[in-house]
Scaffold this active site. Structure first.
Site, PDB file in Angstrom:
ATOM      1  N   GLU A   1       0.855  -1.194   0.000  1.00  0.00           N
ATOM      2  CA  GLU A   1       0.000   0.000   0.000  1.00  0.00           C
ATOM      3  C   GLU A   1       0.891   1.243   0.000  1.00  0.00           C
ATOM      4  OE1 GLU A   1      -1.585   0.803   3.934  1.00  0.00           O
ATOM      5  OE2 GLU A   1      -3.361   1.797   3.118  1.00  0.00           O
TER       6      GLU A   1
ATOM      7  N   ASN B   1      -6.986   6.265  -1.833  1.00  0.00           N
ATOM      8  CA  ASN B   1      -5.904   5.329  -1.539  1.00  0.00           C
ATOM      9  C   ASN B   1      -6.139   4.151  -2.496  1.00  0.00           C
ATOM     10  OD1 ASN B   1      -4.124   3.477  -0.456  1.00  0.00           O
ATOM     11  ND2 ASN B   1      -4.624   3.948   1.675  1.00  0.00           N
TER      12      ASN B   1
ATOM     13  N   LYS C   1      -9.441   2.082  -1.913  1.00  0.00           N
ATOM     14  CA  LYS C   1      -9.665   1.565  -0.546  1.00  0.00           C
ATOM     15  C   LYS C   1     -11.011   2.012   0.031  1.00  0.00           C
ATOM     16  CE  LYS C   1      -7.133   1.365   3.887  1.00  0.00           C
ATOM     17  NZ  LYS C   1      -5.843   1.766   4.506  1.00  0.00           N
TER      18      LYS C   1
ATOM     19  N   GLU D   1      -5.982   8.974   7.569  1.00  0.00           N
ATOM     20  CA  GLU D   1      -6.525   8.474   6.290  1.00  0.00           C
ATOM     21  C   GLU D   1      -7.909   9.055   6.011  1.00  0.00           C
ATOM     22  OE1 GLU D   1      -5.872   4.519   4.728  1.00  0.00           O
ATOM     23  OE2 GLU D   1      -4.861   4.019   6.587  1.00  0.00           O
TER      24      GLU D   1
ATOM     25  N   CYS E   1      -4.916  -2.907   2.937  1.00  0.00           N
ATOM     26  CA  CYS E   1      -4.607  -2.819   4.360  1.00  0.00           C
ATOM     27  C   CYS E   1      -5.793  -3.104   5.272  1.00  0.00           C
ATOM     28  CB  CYS E   1      -3.964  -1.470   4.686  1.00  0.00           C
ATOM     29  SG  CYS E   1      -3.195  -1.494   6.324  1.00  0.00           S
TER      30      CYS E   1
ATOM     31  N   ASN F   1       0.310  -0.917   5.531  1.00  0.00           N
ATOM     32  CA  ASN F   1       1.217  -0.135   6.394  1.00  0.00           C
ATOM     33  C   ASN F   1       0.574  -0.188   7.760  1.00  0.00           C
ATOM     34  OD1 ASN F   1       3.206   2.023   4.748  1.00  0.00           O
ATOM     35  ND2 ASN F   1       1.433   1.354   3.567  1.00  0.00           N
TER      36      ASN F   1
HETATM   37  N1  CDT Z   1      -2.998   1.507   6.565  1.00  0.00           N
HETATM   38  C1  CDT Z   1      -3.912   0.914   7.356  1.00  0.00           C
HETATM   39  O1  CDT Z   1      -5.062   0.750   6.959  1.00  0.00           O
HETATM   40  N2  CDT Z   1      -3.520   0.565   8.599  1.00  0.00           N
HETATM   41  C2  CDT Z   1      -4.426   0.051   9.583  1.00  0.00           C
HETATM   42  C3  CDT Z   1      -3.988   0.482  10.938  1.00  0.00           C
HETATM   43  C4  CDT Z   1      -4.894   1.480  11.428  1.00  0.00           C
HETATM   44  S1  CDT Z   1      -4.528   2.027  13.035  1.00  0.00           S
HETATM   45  C5  CDT Z   1      -5.424   3.495  13.085  1.00  0.00           C
HETATM   46  C6  CDT Z   1      -4.569  -1.467   9.591  1.00  0.00           C
HETATM   47  O2  CDT Z   1      -5.686  -1.938   9.760  1.00  0.00           O
HETATM   48  O3  CDT Z   1      -3.564  -2.174   9.482  1.00  0.00           O
END
Ligand code: CDT
Length: 345
Positions: free
Chosen positions: A47, A115, A132, A151, A182, A207
């Site tokens: 991502e 995204n 996303k 985000e 993600c 991430n």
């Molecule tokens: N990038 C991403 O979606 N990361 C989220 C962590 C969010 S914590 C506010 C994940 O679900 O891995």
């Protein structure tokens, strides 16, 4: 003839705020060349693979963050990756921040930010795009957090659904491919929508910070990784699909993201797993015939699914309180007739 495709998760180590797109693309090209020497036909990058995970940085004026976004794909900076893929005959998946002038629901053309991820074939053509849908975090600066996760500020909710495309890939004349990004991996509904389109290969990048800043109490580090794997392994198993899940990992701008990229088979087993938190390639030979077992037996959707009992999934967002049991009351009858799976008396 078995249908086999060799795939790779091309995990990236950290990208710092000061790293240019060229730095990221160069590193991805090295991973792609390495993949080629291992006979890989499809490489999955993470991502937001072209920049640091910028939603941790607050800008009062969103337009000040536009330099993190790509107005075109391929762009001048990413063209070398597309060219190399064409030269080596490799397909790839890439996540990036997309900025576009596009009509919204009211028909007004305006600047929109998503995204986004794409699948590119071995001729450098984009065969599928996804934006996303499950955006985690928050939209406003949160003074309580050590690190922001903005985000919801920088991206709109994706408007392309969860599409699946059948297209030639590697030596296969057709592979059913889908994507999520993600946080989507934690939502069984996302997997099922892909499963209902016969997906055979789910590609996703992530991430994920090692620390859950929203947690009221303590959340152990190893459980963060466990929950990621649990979601991916369950999603693959319950939808009879392979999954390639690729991290951007390591310490970015002082913030730790975990690695542990995996490739999973339709039995939910991990076939390969990254062990570093840096640039690392893991590969697996995926025999697509393995998708048949689940989808013709325990997860033969057409025989066993009961969508009439699942109405809440699309009618309701948050959880409601259950009915409270009381002695001598009628048995719980809180289901409306429409979603009541019990036979009529
Ligand atoms: N990038 C991403 O979606 N990361 C989220 C962590 C969010 S914590 C506010 C994940 O679900 O891995």
């Amino acid at each position: 003839m078995p249908r086999i495709i060799t795939v790779a998760a091309a995990q990236l180590g950290p990208l710092q705020k000061t790293d240019s797109r060229q730095v990221a693309v160069e590193r991805m090209m090295r991973l792609m060349e390495h993949a080629h020497t291992r006979g890989v036909e499809l490489v999955v990058f993470p991502e937001l693979a072209l920049t640091t995970f910028f939603p941790r940085h607050y800008h009062e004026d969103i337009a000040e963050a536009d330099h993190w976004f790509e107005p075109s794909m391929p762009s001048n900076e990413t063209a070398p990756l597309f060219n190399l893929a064409r030269k080596l005959g490799i397909g790839f998946h890439l996540g990036y921040a997309e900025i576009t002038q596009e009509a919204d629901d009211t028909g007004t053309v305006r600047t929109r930010r998503f995204n986004t991820s794409i699948v590119v074939n071995n001729r450098g053509e984009i065969v599928l795009k996804y934006r996303k849908i499950h955006l985690p975090g928050h939209a406003e600066f949160d003074p309580k957090r050590k690190v922001q996760h903005l985000e919801k500020r920088y991206f709109e909710v994706g408007n392309l659904g969860f599409p699946v495309i059948r297209a030639p890939m590697g030596g296969l004349s057709g592979l059913n491919m889908g994507m999520m990004i993600c946080n989507d991996r934690r939502w069984p509904e996302a997997w099922r929508v892909l499963g209902l389109q016969g997906v055979e290969m789910v590609m996703l990048g992530y991430n994920t910070p090692s620390i859950n800043q929203d947690a009221q109490g303590f959340e152990a580090h190893h459980l963060r990784v466990f929950h990621s794997h649990l979601s991916i392994q369950a999603g693959a198993y319950q939808n009879s699909t392979f999954a390639v899940a690729t991290a951007k990992a390591g310490v970015e701008d002082g913030c730790e993201l975990f690695g542990h990229s995996i490739i999973v088979n339709p039995q939910g087993e991990i076939m390969a797993q990254a062990t570093s938190w840096d640039d690392e390639l893991i590969t697996a030979d995926c025999n697509l015939d393995m998708c048949a077992l689940g989808r013709t037996t325990i997860f033969a959707f057409e025989k066993h699914r009961r969508p009439e009992a699942y109405k809440r999934i699309t009618d309701q967002i948050g959880a409601t309180e259950p009915h409270v049991w009381a002695r001598n009351n009628e048995p719980p009858n809180h289901l409306t007739r429409a979603d009541d799976p019990r036979p009529e008396k």
